[in-house]
Scaffold this active site. Structure first.
Site, PDB file in Angstrom:
ATOM      1  N   GLU A  94       0.829  -1.191   0.000  1.00 45.97           N
ATOM      2  CA  GLU A  94       0.000   0.000   0.000  1.00 45.97           C
ATOM      3  C   GLU A  94       0.873   1.255   0.000  1.00 45.97           C
ATOM      4  O   GLU A  94       1.967   1.253   0.567  1.00 45.97           O
ATOM      5  CB  GLU A  94      -0.922  -0.014   1.223  1.00 45.97           C
ATOM      6  CG  GLU A  94      -1.938  -1.145   1.109  1.00 45.97           C
ATOM      7  CD  GLU A  94      -2.870  -1.316   2.298  1.00 45.97           C
ATOM      8  OE1 GLU A  94      -3.963  -1.834   2.089  1.00 45.97           O
ATOM      9  OE2 GLU A  94      -2.509  -0.936   3.421  1.00 45.97           O
ATOM     10  N   CYS A 107       3.722   8.558   0.836  1.00 47.47           N
ATOM     11  CA  CYS A 107       4.249   7.613   1.816  1.00 47.47           C
ATOM     12  C   CYS A 107       4.390   6.269   1.099  1.00 47.47           C
ATOM     13  O   CYS A 107       3.402   5.695   0.641  1.00 47.47           O
ATOM     14  CB  CYS A 107       3.260   7.538   2.973  1.00 47.47           C
ATOM     15  SG  CYS A 107       3.672   6.305   4.187  1.00 47.47           S
ATOM     16  N   CYS A 114       6.393  -7.084   6.735  1.00 48.25           N
ATOM     17  CA  CYS A 114       7.516  -6.561   7.523  1.00 48.25           C
ATOM     18  C   CYS A 114       8.044  -7.664   8.423  1.00 48.25           C
ATOM     19  O   CYS A 114       7.271  -8.480   8.930  1.00 48.25           O
ATOM     20  CB  CYS A 114       7.046  -5.378   8.372  1.00 48.25           C
ATOM     21  SG  CYS A 114       8.411  -4.500   9.184  1.00 48.25           S
ATOM     22  N   CYS A 118       6.764  -5.035  15.829  1.00 55.08           N
ATOM     23  CA  CYS A 118       6.178  -3.985  16.680  1.00 55.08           C
ATOM     24  C   CYS A 118       4.734  -4.384  17.002  1.00 55.08           C
ATOM     25  O   CYS A 118       3.947  -4.631  16.086  1.00 55.08           O
ATOM     26  CB  CYS A 118       6.182  -2.644  15.953  1.00 55.08           C
ATOM     27  SG  CYS A 118       7.798  -2.151  15.344  1.00 55.08           S
ATOM     28  N   CYS A 121       1.600  -2.355  15.435  1.00 53.46           N
ATOM     29  CA  CYS A 121       1.527  -2.048  14.000  1.00 53.46           C
ATOM     30  C   CYS A 121       0.849  -3.171  13.224  1.00 53.46           C
ATOM     31  O   CYS A 121       1.215  -4.340  13.362  1.00 53.46           O
ATOM     32  CB  CYS A 121       2.937  -1.810  13.464  1.00 53.46           C
ATOM     33  SG  CYS A 121       2.960  -1.469  11.698  1.00 53.46           S
ATOM     34  N   CYS A 339      -0.704   5.844   9.831  1.00 51.70           N
ATOM     35  CA  CYS A 339       0.468   5.106  10.314  1.00 51.70           C
ATOM     36  C   CYS A 339       0.052   3.824  10.997  1.00 51.70           C
ATOM     37  O   CYS A 339      -0.806   3.832  11.878  1.00 51.70           O
ATOM     38  CB  CYS A 339       1.195   5.908  11.393  1.00 51.70           C
ATOM     39  SG  CYS A 339       2.111   7.283  10.788  1.00 51.70           S
TER      40      CYS A 339
HETATM   41  N1  SAH Z   1       9.640   0.287   9.722  1.00 50.68           N
HETATM   42  C1  SAH Z   1       9.819   1.720   9.623  1.00 50.68           C
HETATM   43  C2  SAH Z   1       8.890   2.340   8.629  1.00 50.68           C
HETATM   44  C3  SAH Z   1       7.413   2.290   8.990  1.00 50.68           C
HETATM   45  S1  SAH Z   1       6.937   3.887   9.322  1.00 50.68           S
HETATM   46  C4  SAH Z   1       9.709   2.335  10.986  1.00 50.68           C
HETATM   47  O1  SAH Z   1       9.409   1.630  11.929  1.00 50.68           O
HETATM   48  O2  SAH Z   1      10.010   3.515  11.121  1.00 50.68           O
HETATM   49  C5  SAH Z   1       5.477   3.735  10.149  1.00 50.68           C
HETATM   50  C6  SAH Z   1       5.433   4.622  11.368  1.00 50.68           C
HETATM   51  O3  SAH Z   1       4.173   4.460  11.991  1.00 50.68           O
HETATM   52  C7  SAH Z   1       6.477   4.229  12.387  1.00 50.68           C
HETATM   53  O4  SAH Z   1       6.911   5.355  13.076  1.00 50.68           O
HETATM   54  C8  SAH Z   1       5.669   3.343  13.315  1.00 50.68           C
HETATM   55  O5  SAH Z   1       6.256   3.214  14.560  1.00 50.68           O
HETATM   56  C9  SAH Z   1       4.366   4.062  13.340  1.00 50.68           C
HETATM   57  N2  SAH Z   1       3.228   3.220  13.705  1.00 50.68           N
HETATM   58  C10 SAH Z   1       3.109   1.900  13.570  1.00 50.68           C
HETATM   59  N3  SAH Z   1       1.906   1.476  14.020  1.00 50.68           N
HETATM   60  C11 SAH Z   1       1.252   2.581  14.430  1.00 50.68           C
HETATM   61  C12 SAH Z   1      -0.040   2.814  14.957  1.00 50.68           C
HETATM   62  N4  SAH Z   1      -0.894   1.813  15.136  1.00 50.68           N
HETATM   63  N5  SAH Z   1      -0.390   4.076  15.247  1.00 50.68           N
HETATM   64  C13 SAH Z   1       0.466   5.099  15.041  1.00 50.68           C
HETATM   65  N6  SAH Z   1       1.700   4.943  14.539  1.00 50.68           N
HETATM   66  C14 SAH Z   1       2.089   3.698  14.228  1.00 50.68           C
END
Ligand code: SAH
Length: 346
Positions: A94, A107, A114, A118, A121, A339
């Site tokens: 996406e 974006c 992945c 986390c 996420c 995000c």
């Molecule tokens: N793997 C990379 C790129 C992904 S960026 C990274 O971790 O930076 C996606 C961003 O959204 C990251 O900052 C991640 O921590 C954040 N993110 C992931 N799940 C989220 C959620 N449920 N709500 C808000 N931010 C989230």
């Protein structure tokens, strides 16, 4: 046996020029093809109208153009557009186009799924299927540049590697894609308008600094306390904060660039005074700013964003310590484009 054609975009400009020379055609035909491929993002040899039919047929005999297709496009009430992008082998990633009054930000995804874990996420649940190649990354950008011109009457202003995947685990391909994005013969975009976001892999951050990359760096920190960070980002047990901080200091010394920390505040997880103090201490080691991001609820998760008073106390404490801080509202939540919500649900 089926003739397996080569993807022409794996060739350099010189190789395409040489191809024409070896078929008794002038080398500038190769430059024209290169322009169609990279400046205009053309995916069809028949659209290369300054080539003769004979040359187009020649190209089709030897080459194909593996490219992405936008399968589904969803529009949020706030203008955000989420694309489900189908790859040549049917996998889907996406990418999201986010307009504001001054900018349009693309974006982009770097992997199918992945490999990191986390717990907050939605992409993490998909597991990593494969890395995207450089063209698949570049195509997302070109596609969103076209959408930006179509829907918002302006080209893309910024690119963030914050879609699916961990860009630093697909480092070579993101570098190749960025080369094309900044190339005057590609999108000719300034690297200052590009940000790569990582969950924080120290070795790769050091490598990026040594490679003298010109784009910006964001780190998804979420906690400056090792134990807490490991709870929400379990892989962090392999990449301790002490090493992350060393790598980031090195990055700053080499590039002179400030780092952005992305940080969500959750109830019962990182909402205490110690959490704020640890963040301040961490930020003092490295010229940085903090981007507090709104938590986007994902399925089957009991995690909750901390109430506004707690977010406010973060903002106050950081500001008092002269650390720049912003709180970012989510965009495209209604279409699960925000995000952490990218999960190929369609
Ligand atoms: N793997 C990379 C790129 C992904 S960026 C990274 O971790 O930076 C996606 C961003 O959204 C990251 O900052 C991640 O921590 C954040 N993110 C992931 N799940 C989220 C959620 N449920 N709500 C808000 N931010 C989230």
């Amino acid at each position: 046996m089926k003739n397996i054609k080569k993807d022409i975009r794996e060739l350099s400009k010189k190789e395409i020029q040489d191809f024409f020379l070896s078929h008794n055609a002038p080398s500038f035909k190769g430059s024209q093809v290169y322009q169609w491929l990279w400046k205009r993002g053309t995916h069809d040899f028949d659209l290369m109208t300054n080539l003769s039919l004979e040359h187009r047929t020649l190209l089709k005999t030897y080459f194909e153009i593996n490219h992405i297709n936008i399968d589904v496009q969803q529009h949020s009430i706030d203008g955000t557009i989420k694309n489900a992008v189908k790859l040549h082998d049917q996998f889907i990633v996406e990418s999201v186009l986010i307009p504001t009054s001054k900018r349009t930000t693309a974006c982009v995804s770097s992997q199918v799924g992945c490999s990191l874990d986390c717990i907050f996420c939605a992409t993490a649940a998909l597991k990593r299927m494969r890395n995207l190649n450089a063209d698949e990354i570049y195509d997302q950008v070109i596609a969103m540049d076209k959408q930006s011109k179509l829907y918002f009457q302006r080209p893309l202003s910024n690119i963030v590697f914050m879609g699916m995947g961990e860009p630093l685990m697909n480092y070579n391909n993101i570098l190749l894609a960025i080369d094309k994005i900044i190339d005057p013969e590609g999108l000719a975009m300034s690297p200052r308008r590009i940000t790569v976001s990582t969950s924080g892999i120290p070795k790769m951050i050091t490598k990026m600094a040594e490679d003298k990359v010109k784009f910006g760096l964001a780190v998804s920190l979420h906690s400056a306390r090792q134990k807490v960070r490991e709870k929400i980002m379990p892989f962090a047990n392999k990449f301790p904060l002490t090493e992350l901080s060393k790598a980031l200091t090195f990055w700053h010394e080499y590039t002179k660039k400030e780092i952005t920390f992305e940080y969500v505040v959750w109830e019962g997880i990182n909402d205490k005074k110690e959490d704020i103090q640890a963040l301040i201490k961490f930020c003092r080691q490295i010229p940085s700013k903090v981007n507090l991001i709104q938590y986007n609820q994902i399925d089957n998760s009991s995690m909750k964003e901390a109430p506004p008073e707690i977010i406010e106390s973060y903002i106050k404490a950081l500001s008092l310590s002269r650390i720049k801080v912003t709180y970012r509202r989510s965009r495209g939540q209604d279409i699960e484009a925000a995000c952490g919500q990218l999960a190929n649900k369609l």
